[in-house]
Write a protein that holds these residues in place. Structure first.
Motif, PDB file in Angstrom:
ATOM      1  N   SER A 245       0.826  -1.200   0.000  1.00 49.06           N
ATOM      2  CA  SER A 245       0.000   0.000   0.000  1.00 49.06           C
ATOM      3  C   SER A 245       0.863   1.255   0.000  1.00 49.06           C
ATOM      4  N   THR A 246       0.489   2.222  -0.807  1.00 50.24           N
ATOM      5  CA  THR A 246       1.191   3.503  -0.830  1.00 50.24           C
ATOM      6  C   THR A 246       0.526   4.529   0.077  1.00 50.24           C
ATOM      7  N   CYS A 247      -0.516   4.123   0.793  1.00 52.62           N
ATOM      8  CA  CYS A 247      -1.232   5.033   1.680  1.00 52.62           C
ATOM      9  C   CYS A 247      -0.662   4.971   3.094  1.00 52.62           C
ATOM     10  N   PHE A 248      -0.776   6.078   3.773  1.00 47.86           N
ATOM     11  CA  PHE A 248      -0.231   6.206   5.114  1.00 47.86           C
ATOM     12  C   PHE A 248      -1.351   6.330   6.141  1.00 47.86           C
ATOM     13  N   GLY A 249      -1.050   5.894   7.352  1.00 44.37           N
ATOM     14  CA  GLY A 249      -1.850   6.242   8.501  1.00 44.37           C
ATOM     15  C   GLY A 249      -2.913   5.250   8.912  1.00 44.37           C
ATOM     16  N   ARG A 250      -3.056   5.129  10.224  1.00 44.34           N
ATOM     17  CA  ARG A 250      -4.163   4.417  10.848  1.00 44.34           C
ATOM     18  C   ARG A 250      -4.912   5.408  11.724  1.00 44.34           C
ATOM     19  N   ASP A 251      -6.211   5.212  11.821  1.00 45.48           N
ATOM     20  CA  ASP A 251      -7.022   6.044  12.705  1.00 45.48           C
ATOM     21  C   ASP A 251      -6.882   5.482  14.117  1.00 45.48           C
ATOM     22  N   ILE A 252      -6.174   6.197  14.975  1.00 46.18           N
ATOM     23  CA  ILE A 252      -5.916   5.711  16.329  1.00 46.18           C
ATOM     24  C   ILE A 252      -7.222   5.477  17.072  1.00 46.18           C
ATOM     25  N   ASN A 253      -8.242   6.247  16.752  1.00 43.98           N
ATOM     26  CA  ASN A 253      -9.521   6.092  17.445  1.00 43.98           C
ATOM     27  C   ASN A 253     -10.442   5.077  16.770  1.00 43.98           C
ATOM     28  N   ARG A 254      -9.898   4.233  15.919  1.00 43.76           N
ATOM     29  CA  ARG A 254     -10.586   3.036  15.447  1.00 43.76           C
ATOM     30  C   ARG A 254      -9.718   1.805  15.677  1.00 43.76           C
ATOM     31  N   PHE A 258     -11.438  -3.062  22.125  1.00 44.70           N
ATOM     32  CA  PHE A 258     -12.860  -3.354  22.294  1.00 44.70           C
ATOM     33  C   PHE A 258     -13.653  -2.916  21.066  1.00 44.70           C
ATOM     34  N   GLY A 259     -14.434  -3.838  20.515  1.00 51.38           N
ATOM     35  CA  GLY A 259     -15.299  -3.534  19.382  1.00 51.38           C
ATOM     36  C   GLY A 259     -14.571  -3.270  18.083  1.00 51.38           C
ATOM     37  N   TRP A 260     -13.291  -3.653  18.007  1.00 55.32           N
ATOM     38  CA  TRP A 260     -12.481  -3.321  16.829  1.00 55.32           C
ATOM     39  C   TRP A 260     -13.130  -3.817  15.546  1.00 55.32           C
ATOM     40  N   ASP A 261     -13.668  -5.022  15.548  1.00 55.10           N
ATOM     41  CA  ASP A 261     -14.301  -5.574  14.348  1.00 55.10           C
ATOM     42  C   ASP A 261     -15.764  -5.920  14.626  1.00 55.10           C
ATOM     43  N   GLY A 369     -13.888   0.178  17.634  1.00 55.05           N
ATOM     44  CA  GLY A 369     -12.505   0.358  18.070  1.00 55.05           C
ATOM     45  C   GLY A 369     -12.219   1.738  18.613  1.00 55.05           C
ATOM     46  N   ALA A 370     -13.231   2.377  19.226  1.00 50.60           N
ATOM     47  CA  ALA A 370     -13.089   3.742  19.723  1.00 50.60           C
ATOM     48  C   ALA A 370     -12.716   3.751  21.202  1.00 50.60           C
ATOM     49  N   ALA A 371     -12.029   4.813  21.606  1.00 51.82           N
ATOM     50  CA  ALA A 371     -11.449   4.876  22.945  1.00 51.82           C
ATOM     51  C   ALA A 371     -12.467   4.845  24.081  1.00 51.82           C
ATOM     52  N   PRO A 372     -13.544   5.634  24.054  1.00 53.57           N
ATOM     53  CA  PRO A 372     -14.443   5.620  25.229  1.00 53.57           C
ATOM     54  C   PRO A 372     -15.060   4.257  25.517  1.00 53.57           C
TER      55      PRO A 372
END
Length: 436
Positions: A245-254, A258-261, A369-372
């Motif tokens: 992949s040539t794309c960068f970055g992960r969304d830290i708040n996903r 818990f609940g990631w998938d 996959g959110a923090a709260p």
């Protein structure tokens, strides 16, 4: 505020070429519109399908906030949508946002002029060093690890009488890189807590005497620096995508465990998406360090309150985000507390700033996959919120510098209410003065 993956965006274009072309992204001549949707949502989406645009919001049943590149403005306006212009020239708005007062630079230290403008990352680091130095015997610098690019995920731990070790209040800021307003808001709240305690304010003294405060102001320092050097509207961290992949970055708040998938609606499996969740839970170095701190606090002190600060939209959101029909047993307590926060903020503000509140998935949109949710379940936090700051769409992510201080001041009012309500047994008689 989440990014809507309906069409290819500025961000995904930049992500795809960032390996070979680190030149700053220009927003000169680009415009931001609020398009009314309502019953015409399907028709609006169909007409937009031919455009390269970025959507800033998720309130699709009412409207869509759209960033349209300069070269497509004429064709977009020819569609004659029911729309208003939020930014006539986004490049000019960003330029104005980035050139604020230099008074703080001349004065140095912790003082109110800091909140007159936005600041470079290194200045924020100095701010927190100065704040710790102003309260040396009852604070310490902490770290939850390092970012992908090696920046320290620094923070501040401070406390009141009889030393540290009380239940924890944990704040996370600057999770999404482009949400610049979150850092100064947390800085203002931390300053009010420390300065109020030093001045002998009864309410602030009660807060510090009964809780330990842990603040990680820059969850995503790499992304924040990137917004200041290269792409103002970047959201994710700066970790390379998987494989070829040539794309960068992960969304830290996903990216939380818990609940990631939990479902296929709350995050994306596409590395080029702004809500890309990663290849596995907690596969970002930022998340790994944050999660370790959450679990340590759970096991040693307990987490009384967790807040994940974001913008924009003016919401106070509680779990669950991953399932809009799943309601936690504490929901009544959380909702009542959020209601009183919202009322206090509205009554304190000349602008009558109004915050909507409720469980995240049912109130706004699904997030996996959110923090709260994670800090509530795995961190066993008694109270867990996302707070989406100003505004409701006139400026969106590019909030003018003159709104920094009013935004921070109204949030301090809200925090005084919230911290007072965590355990009202702290207060004798009729309760704290803020309620009288």
């Amino acid at each position: 505020m989440q990014f809507l993956s309906i069409a290819l965006s500025f961000a995904s274009i930049a992500a795809a070429v960032s390996l070979s072309s680190p030149q700053p992204v220009s927003y000169d001549g680009a415009k931001v519109y609020r398009v009314k949707t309502g019953r015409q949502l399907a028709s609006v989406k169909e007409k937009l399908s031919a455009f390269n645009y970025e959507a800033w919001n998720h309130d699709l049943d009412r409207h869509i906030d759209l960033l349209i590149p300069a070269g497509e403005v004429a064709a977009f306006e020819a569609l004659n949508f029911n729309a208003k212009v939020l930014h006539e020239d986004l490049g000019a708005s960003i330029n104005a946002e980035s050139h604020g007062s230099s008074l703080w630079k001349r004065q140095g230290g912790v003082n109110s002029s800091w909140f007159d403008s936005y600041h470079p990352y290194d200045d924020h680091v100095q701010f927190w060093e100065d704040l710790q130095a102003s309260f040396p015997n009852q604070s310490e610098t902490i770290s939850s690890g390092t970012s992908y690019e090696g920046r320290d995920l620094f923070g501040l731990h401070f406390w009141g009488a009889s030393g540290p070790g009380k239940p924890a209040v944990l704040y996370h800021g600057q999770v999404h890189a482009r949400e610049w307003i979150t850092a100064p808001v947390i800085e203002y709240i931390a300053t009010q807590l420390i300065e109020g305690y030093k001045a002998g304010d009864n309410l602030t003294t009660a807060f510090l005497n009964n809780y330990d405060f842990f603040i990680i102001p820059f969850v995503n320092p790499d992304g924040f620096v990137y917004t200041q050097t290269t792409e103002r509207l970047w959201r994710k961290n700066r970790q390379p995508g998987p494989g070829n992949s040539t794309c960068f970055g992960r969304d830290i708040n996903r990216n939380w465990e818990f609940g990631w998938d939990a479902n296929d609606r709350g995050a994306s499996t596409n590395p080029c998406s702004q809500t890309y969740r990663g290849e596995a839970p907690s596969d970002t170095p930022e998340n790994q360090g944050l999660d370790k701190l959450v679990r340590e606090l759970r096991d040693t002190q307990g987490i009384k309150l967790y807040i994940d600060w974001h913008s924009y939209g003016q919401y106070i959101l509680s779990p669950y985000g991953s399932n809009e029909t799943n309601y936690a047993p504490e929901l009544g307590k959380w909702t009542n507390t959020a209601s009183r926060m919202s009322e206090a903020i509205r009554d304190s503000s000349d602008a009558r700033t109004t915050f909507t509140f409720g469980p995240s998935g049912a109130t706004l949109y699904t997030t996996t996959g959110a923090a709260p949710d994670h800090v509530y379940i795995f961190g066993e936090a008694e109270f867990s919120y996302t707070i989406e700051l100003r505004d409701t769409g006139d400026f969106g992510f590019v909030l003018p510098p003159e709104q920094i201080l009013p935004t921070a001041e109204e949030q301090w009012v809200g925090q005084q209410v919230l911290l007072s309500l965590l355990d009202e047994t702290f207060f004798d008689g009729e309760g704290p003065a803020i309620f009288t």
